[in-house]
Design an enzyme around this catalytic site. Structure first.
Site, PDB file in Angstrom:
ATOM      1  N   TYR A 185       0.822  -1.220   0.000  1.00  0.00           N
ATOM      2  CA  TYR A 185       0.000   0.000   0.000  1.00  0.00           C
ATOM      3  C   TYR A 185       0.859   1.275   0.000  1.00  0.00           C
ATOM      4  O   TYR A 185       0.750   2.094  -0.934  1.00  0.00           O
ATOM      5  CB  TYR A 185      -1.017  -0.003   1.157  1.00  0.00           C
ATOM      6  N   LYS A 213       1.283   3.915  -3.153  1.00  0.00           N
ATOM      7  CA  LYS A 213       0.891   5.332  -3.036  1.00  0.00           C
ATOM      8  C   LYS A 213       2.096   6.228  -3.345  1.00  0.00           C
ATOM      9  O   LYS A 213       1.957   7.268  -3.983  1.00  0.00           O
ATOM     10  CB  LYS A 213       0.339   5.643  -1.628  1.00  0.00           C
TER      11      LYS A 213
HETATM   12  N1  LIG Z   1      -8.803   6.470   4.861  1.00  0.00           N
HETATM   13  C1  LIG Z   1      -7.693   7.083   5.210  1.00  0.00           C
HETATM   14  O1  LIG Z   1      -7.388   7.238   6.404  1.00  0.00           O
HETATM   15  C2  LIG Z   1      -6.774   7.622   4.162  1.00  0.00           C
HETATM   16  C3  LIG Z   1      -7.030   7.506   2.812  1.00  0.00           C
HETATM   17  N2  LIG Z   1      -6.154   8.042   1.902  1.00  0.00           N
HETATM   18  C4  LIG Z   1      -6.400   7.969   0.465  1.00  0.00           C
HETATM   19  O2  LIG Z   1      -7.652   8.568   0.204  1.00  0.00           O
HETATM   20  C5  LIG Z   1      -8.270   7.952  -0.914  1.00  0.00           C
HETATM   21  C6  LIG Z   1      -9.685   7.562  -0.549  1.00  0.00           C
HETATM   22  O3  LIG Z   1      -9.617   6.648   0.532  1.00  0.00           O
HETATM   23  P1  LIG Z   1     -10.907   6.188   1.326  1.00  0.00           P
HETATM   24  O4  LIG Z   1     -12.033   7.069   0.988  1.00  0.00           O
HETATM   25  O5  LIG Z   1     -10.518   6.005   2.734  1.00  0.00           O
HETATM   26  O6  LIG Z   1     -11.118   4.750   0.699  1.00  0.00           O
HETATM   27  P2  LIG Z   1     -12.438   4.072   0.156  1.00  0.00           P
HETATM   28  O7  LIG Z   1     -12.104   2.653  -0.067  1.00  0.00           O
HETATM   29  O8  LIG Z   1     -13.590   4.376   1.032  1.00  0.00           O
HETATM   30  O9  LIG Z   1     -12.654   4.809  -1.213  1.00  0.00           O
HETATM   31  C7  LIG Z   1     -11.962   4.471  -2.367  1.00  0.00           C
HETATM   32  C8  LIG Z   1     -12.955   4.462  -3.516  1.00  0.00           C
HETATM   33  O10 LIG Z   1     -12.239   4.108  -4.701  1.00  0.00           O
HETATM   34  C9  LIG Z   1     -13.023   3.202  -5.420  1.00  0.00           C
HETATM   35  N3  LIG Z   1     -12.198   2.331  -6.224  1.00  0.00           N
HETATM   36  C10 LIG Z   1     -11.385   1.346  -5.805  1.00  0.00           C
HETATM   37  N4  LIG Z   1     -10.851   0.722  -6.847  1.00  0.00           N
HETATM   38  C11 LIG Z   1     -11.323   1.332  -7.953  1.00  0.00           C
HETATM   39  C12 LIG Z   1     -11.139   1.138  -9.333  1.00  0.00           C
HETATM   40  N5  LIG Z   1     -10.370   0.153  -9.798  1.00  0.00           N
HETATM   41  N6  LIG Z   1     -11.773   1.955 -10.182  1.00  0.00           N
HETATM   42  C13 LIG Z   1     -12.591   2.926  -9.727  1.00  0.00           C
HETATM   43  N7  LIG Z   1     -12.808   3.148  -8.435  1.00  0.00           N
HETATM   44  C14 LIG Z   1     -12.183   2.357  -7.557  1.00  0.00           C
HETATM   45  C15 LIG Z   1     -13.750   2.380  -4.363  1.00  0.00           C
HETATM   46  O11 LIG Z   1     -14.904   1.759  -4.909  1.00  0.00           O
HETATM   47  C16 LIG Z   1     -14.048   3.420  -3.322  1.00  0.00           C
HETATM   48  O12 LIG Z   1     -15.318   3.987  -3.525  1.00  0.00           O
HETATM   49  C17 LIG Z   1      -7.392   6.768  -1.299  1.00  0.00           C
HETATM   50  O13 LIG Z   1      -6.642   7.108  -2.428  1.00  0.00           O
HETATM   51  C18 LIG Z   1      -6.500   6.568  -0.099  1.00  0.00           C
HETATM   52  O14 LIG Z   1      -5.253   6.042  -0.470  1.00  0.00           O
HETATM   53  C19 LIG Z   1      -5.050   8.715   2.297  1.00  0.00           C
HETATM   54  C20 LIG Z   1      -4.752   8.853   3.613  1.00  0.00           C
HETATM   55  C21 LIG Z   1      -5.575   8.325   4.660  1.00  0.00           C
HETATM   56  C1  LIG Z   2      -5.255  -2.978  18.018  1.00  0.00           C
HETATM   57  C2  LIG Z   2      -4.414  -2.594  16.871  1.00  0.00           C
HETATM   58  C3  LIG Z   2      -3.013  -2.517  17.277  1.00  0.00           C
HETATM   59  C4  LIG Z   2      -4.909  -1.273  16.311  1.00  0.00           C
HETATM   60  C5  LIG Z   2      -4.970  -1.333  14.838  1.00  0.00           C
HETATM   61  C6  LIG Z   2      -5.259   0.024  14.282  1.00  0.00           C
HETATM   62  C7  LIG Z   2      -4.968   0.044  12.791  1.00  0.00           C
HETATM   63  C8  LIG Z   2      -6.003  -0.781  12.099  1.00  0.00           C
HETATM   64  C9  LIG Z   2      -4.912   1.475  12.289  1.00  0.00           C
HETATM   65  C10 LIG Z   2      -3.859   2.280  13.064  1.00  0.00           C
HETATM   66  C11 LIG Z   2      -3.302   3.306  12.099  1.00  0.00           C
HETATM   67  C12 LIG Z   2      -4.159   3.169  10.875  1.00  0.00           C
HETATM   68  C13 LIG Z   2      -3.582   3.667   9.540  1.00  0.00           C
HETATM   69  C14 LIG Z   2      -3.179   5.120   9.594  1.00  0.00           C
HETATM   70  O1  LIG Z   2      -4.269   5.916   9.977  1.00  0.00           O
HETATM   71  C15 LIG Z   2      -2.633   5.611   8.282  1.00  0.00           C
HETATM   72  C16 LIG Z   2      -3.370   5.199   7.082  1.00  0.00           C
HETATM   73  C17 LIG Z   2      -3.271   5.950   5.968  1.00  0.00           C
HETATM   74  C18 LIG Z   2      -3.796   5.538   4.742  1.00  0.00           C
HETATM   75  O2  LIG Z   2      -3.519   6.123   3.702  1.00  0.00           O
HETATM   76  C19 LIG Z   2      -4.676   4.360   4.674  1.00  0.00           C
HETATM   77  C20 LIG Z   2      -5.135   3.877   5.993  1.00  0.00           C
HETATM   78  C21 LIG Z   2      -4.027   3.873   7.048  1.00  0.00           C
HETATM   79  C22 LIG Z   2      -2.946   2.890   6.592  1.00  0.00           C
HETATM   80  C23 LIG Z   2      -4.629   3.473   8.422  1.00  0.00           C
HETATM   81  C24 LIG Z   2      -5.112   2.008   8.398  1.00  0.00           C
HETATM   82  C25 LIG Z   2      -5.548   1.495   9.768  1.00  0.00           C
HETATM   83  C26 LIG Z   2      -4.480   1.689  10.824  1.00  0.00           C
HETATM   84  C27 LIG Z   2      -3.265   0.832  10.516  1.00  0.00           C
END
Ligand SMILES: NC(=O)C1=CN([C@@H]2O[C@H](COP(=O)(O)OP(=O)(O)OC[C@H]3O[C@@H](n4cnc5c(N)ncnc54)[C@H](O)[C@@H]3O)[C@@H](O)[C@H]2O)C=CC1
Ligand SMILES: CC(C)CCC[C@@H](C)[C@H]1CC[C@H]2[C@@H]3[C@H](O)CC4=CC(=O)CC[C@]4(C)[C@H]3CC[C@]12C
Length: 466
Positions: free
Chosen positions: A256, A260
């Site tokens: 992952y 990214k």
């Molecule tokens: N959730 C988090 O804490 C963080 C997320 N991100 C980034 O933010 C972005 C969004 O993440 P989230 O909303 O958390 O994830 P999510 O899984 O809820 O949203 C991702 C979306 O992309 C779509 N998707 C996946 N594969 C696809 C494909 N082949 N074609 C078209 N659509 C596709 C999924 O259906 C989903 O709706 C990602 O790029 C992730 O790497 C970055 C930092 C933290």
């Molecule tokens: C009991 C366990 C030790 C607790 C597990 C917690 C984990 C599942 C999550 C702790 C930190 C999270 C990640 C972090 O917030 C950074 C992230 C950034 C992204 O771009 C994608 C998600 C994630 C990797 C996020 C995923 C869950 C954790 C590892």
């Protein structure tokens, strides 16, 4: 969020603006059109019915005296919201009162991954805070039924079911868009997908988006990167209140963060490339830390797990390990602002990265979650008792082994594995004001707002099945 209502499926052709007219004030469109695969659109006969439904809904909302959809920033204006920054940067100056005039609506945005956790907030934020929007294309592998409710406003919302790994589907969706916000990605640190699939979606998918912009003449690309691009690294070095310029050894092994990082590099390197029509591509990348807020799947999992354990959660991570978190509404707002400012500030912002930040406090992952789960009846069992690290490591390793052994039979992908344990156990926090300096970002939601909204969302889950 599965795909629904297949009867809405039809082929659709977007008229694509000639590249030179992409940012013309009149927003003229040329006739070149590309077929778009699997697009949900609004059929003419449904429009009247939807208008009626929208009228009925508004009547009902007025009667209730509150237009806020539970937990969403979408409907009601924030009382604390600062004025929209950056009006009139992609086109002629726009006055606030003109926002709904058809004349001022001329921009086409595409949000990939628009039905994901972050993507949905970006879509709603754009509708609320980009008054120049004429069409919003929402591209996702799985379309959400909630999109239907957005189709009755002044902005044409076009739902496109597509796959970013399919170059032709991406190109068709991008053609004619002024701005692409690329949030689609495979967020998998639990071993649900193979490394190949993660690369295919995150790296090849991003390549496809970049190439589509180049081929079709779309000039502005905002990429959702991640803090994971930087760290925590494999050596588990702490990153304490760092900023975009803090030196850090960003070495990764997990697919992952590797994917990214590769995708982010591609996006930044594409800045300045010549796009169809002769103008240049302007790109930048936003790096959220751990996002939280309405729709956060892992928070949902912790909540249900806590309920199953009789309202208790056991502390696994020392309270001293700080973890960067940012509210989803603020992350969405940053995306919208960047998109709005990219043209005017291309020289400054093009090819740049920005951490996403707000006023969320620095806390350990679990203590932070308890800010929301606590008021919903969960408690962290005696905070002096910590599950020993060696035991967690043992469990994490066992989980990894079980995952490998069971793979031929079933998918075993628990939250705890050696990678997630390492991430959760390593301090990673940001302290920066780069976004404010470069494009005037201020968090739209205060910590109090973010907390209240998230608690309200968790409470709304009460009683709902896991
Ligand atoms: N959730 C988090 O804490 C963080 C997320 N991100 C980034 O933010 C972005 C969004 O993440 P989230 O909303 O958390 O994830 P999510 O899984 O809820 O949203 C991702 C979306 O992309 C779509 N998707 C996946 N594969 C696809 C494909 N082949 N074609 C078209 N659509 C596709 C999924 O259906 C989903 O709706 C990602 O790029 C992730 O790497 C970055 C930092 C933290
Ligand atoms: C009991 C366990 C030790 C607790 C597990 C917690 C984990 C599942 C999550 C702790 C930190 C999270 C990640 C972090 O917030 C950074 C992230 C950034 C992204 O771009 C994608 C998600 C994630 C990797 C996020 C995923 C869950 C954790 C590892």
């Amino acid at each position: 969020m599965g795909m629904r209502s297949p009867h809405l499926l039809h082929l659709y052709s977007h008229p694509a603006p000639s590249p030179s007219s992409l940012l013309e004030p009149e927003g003229r469109v040329a006739t070149r059109g590309r077929p778009v695969a699997r697009v949900w659109g609004m059929q003419g006969w449904r429009l009247g019915w939807c208008l009626f439904l929208e009228w009925a809904r508004r009547e009902e909302e007025q009667a209730e005296g509150d237009g806020v959809l539970a937990g969403w920033p979408g409907r009601a204006r924030e009382k604390t919201a600062p004025p929209v920054v950056g009006l009139g940067t992609l086109g002629p100056g726009l006055q606030p009162g003109m926002a709904d005039s058809a004349e001022t609506r001329k921009l086409v945005y595409l949000v990939t991954g628009g039905c994901g956790f972050l993507g949905e907030h970006v879509v709603r934020m754009l509708l609320q805070r980009e008054p120049r929007l004429s069409e919003l294309r929402v591209f996702d592998l799985h379309l959400g039924a909630w999109l239907e409710e957005l189709k009755t406003g002044p902005v044409q919302v076009t739902a496109i079911q597509g796959d970013v790994t399919q170059a032709h589907e991406v190109a068709a969706a991008v053609a004619g868009a002024h701005v692409v916000i690329h949030t689609a990605g495979l967020v998998d640190v639990f071993g649900r997908a193979s490394p190949e699939t993660i690369y295919e979606v995150n790296v090849q998918g991003t390549k496809n988006v970049i190439e589509a912009c180049v081929q079709t003449g779309t000039r502005f690309l905002v990429y959702t990167s991640s803090m994971e691009v930087v760290g925590p690294n494999i050596k588990r070095h702490p990153f304490y209140r760092g900023n975009e310029d803090t030196p850090y050894e960003a070495i990764h092994r997990h697919p992952y963060p590797c994917s990214k990082a590769q995708a982010e590099r591609l996006v930044l390197e594409a800045n300045g490339r010549e796009v169809h029509g002769g103008l240049s591509l302007v790109t930048c990348a936003l790096r959220p830390t751990g996002i939280y807020g309405e729709g956060h799947q892992i928070m949902r999992d912790f909540y249900h797990q806590g309920l199953r354990l009789g309202g208790r959660l056991f502390r696994a991570i020392p309270a001293s390990v700080e973890h960067g978190r940012v509210y989803v509404g603020n992350v969405a707002w940053m995306h919208v602002l960047v998109a709005q400012e990219l043209e005017q500030r291309a020289a400054l912002m093009g090819g740049q990265v920005y951490y996403c930040y707000d006023e969320s406090p620095y806390k350990s992952y679990e203590d932070f979650n308890m800010e929301f789960l606590g008021p919903c009846g969960l408690r962290l069992v005696d905070t002096r008792l910590l599950v020993p690290y060696w035991l967690l490591m043992l469990l994490a390793t066992l989980n990894a082994l079980l995952q490998w052994l069971l793979r031929p039979l079933l998918l075993y992908a628990p939250l705890l594995n050696p990678y997630t344990l390492a991430v959760a156990n390593t301090t990673f926090t940001v302290s920066t004001n780069k976004a404010q300096r470069h494009f005037g970002y201020k968090p739209l939601f205060s910590w109090e707002d973010s907390r209240t909204r998230t608690i309200r969302w968790v409470k709304a889950m009460e009683g709902s099945a896991p």
